[in-house]
Design an enzyme around this catalytic site. Structure first.
Site, short mmCIF file in Angstrom:
data_model
loop_
_atom_site.label_atom_id
_atom_site.label_comp_id
_atom_site.label_asym_id
_atom_site.label_seq_id
_atom_site.Cartn_x
_atom_site.Cartn_y
_atom_site.Cartn_z
N HIS A 1 51.51 48.04 42.64
CA HIS A 1 51.45 47.15 43.80
C HIS A 1 52.77 46.41 44.03
O HIS A 1 53.62 46.34 43.15
CB HIS A 1 50.32 46.13 43.62
CG HIS A 1 50.55 45.26 42.41
ND1 HIS A 1 51.40 44.18 42.41
CD2 HIS A 1 50.05 45.35 41.15
CE1 HIS A 1 51.42 43.63 41.21
NE2 HIS A 1 50.60 44.31 40.42
N GLU B 1 43.73 46.18 37.04
CA GLU B 1 44.65 45.91 35.94
C GLU B 1 43.90 45.75 34.62
O GLU B 1 42.71 45.40 34.60
CB GLU B 1 45.45 44.62 36.23
CG GLU B 1 46.50 44.26 35.19
CD GLU B 1 47.56 45.34 34.96
OE1 GLU B 1 47.19 46.41 34.45
OE2 GLU B 1 48.73 45.09 35.27
#
Length: 222
Positions: A8, A82
């Protein structure tokens, strides 16, 4: 299948070097939006049949320009989120970052029962990422982009790519919107073709990209 893994764009927590892994998480900085906007050009030569994102807001914002350019609706999968920091959440000190990175690379090395303090173990973390990759492969897509997170990508590639070992992955950074491209399948295995454009050496990062993307040895003052 060609598997395009994308970290990201930059977030405020990356700039502050915080282990910020909880859902929904922060949005992107101004630079992060610029990085996301550049992805369609960066990946212009890649065929992309599907785009997957995690459950964290930053991956949705990062994928949006690429999805719009390709006319695709991103598929949201929790398995791409994550690696959960557990008791280390929102810490930035050297001990916390070292524990976080050495734990996840321990998983890549085969110690799957090792558990992040207050968080998940390797069976859980790698298994959920595997499940999304397996789903994409089973769909019959020839090339898939997945917008995920620095630690999750590095740990999974080190565990699954035949030509990237733990030592190499641990010592190489993955910048915000850095791209790792692999080819293979869940049954035949995976080979990393490029890591930020080069499968062997990486350029020095010009901007802070947070603890999940930095080399294991580079943690002083983080």
């Amino acid at each position: 299948m060609r598997l395009i893994l994308i970290r990201h764009g930059q977030t405020p927590s990356n700039v502050a070097h915080l282990l910020d892994t909880a859902v929904p998480g922060p949005g992107l900085t101004e630079l992060g939006h610029e990085q996301a906007a550049a992805l369609p050009e960066v990946l212009a030569d890649e065929d992309i049949d599907a785009i997957y994102v995690s459950t964290l807001v930053r991956t949705h914002l990062t994928a949006a320009p690429l999805a719009a350019a390709r006319g695709l609706q991103p598929l949201v999968r929790d398995g791409l989120r994550e690696v959960a920091a557990g008791d280390l959440e929102m810490r930035s000190d050297e001990d916390a970052v070292h524990t976080y990175l050495t734990t996840l690379f321990g998983w890549s090395q085969g110690d799957l029962e090792l558990r992040m303090p207050g968080g998940e173990n390797g069976v859980e973390a790698l298994g959920r990422f595997d499940a999304v990759v397996d789903e994409a492969a089973a769909s019959g897509a020839g090339s898939v982009a997945m917008v995920s997170h620095g630690a999750a990508i590095r740990a999974w590639v080190a565990a699954r790519a035949v030509n990237v070992d733990v030592e190499w992955a641990a010592e190489h950074a993955l910048s915000n919107t850095g791209v790792v491209i692999l080819e293979g399948s869940p049954t035949d295995g995976w080979k990393a073709l490029t890591w930020e454009g080069n499968a062997v050496e990486l350029p020095e990062a010009d901007v802070d990209s947070g603890p999940a993307g930095q080399p294991v040895h580079d943690q002083a003052g983080r």
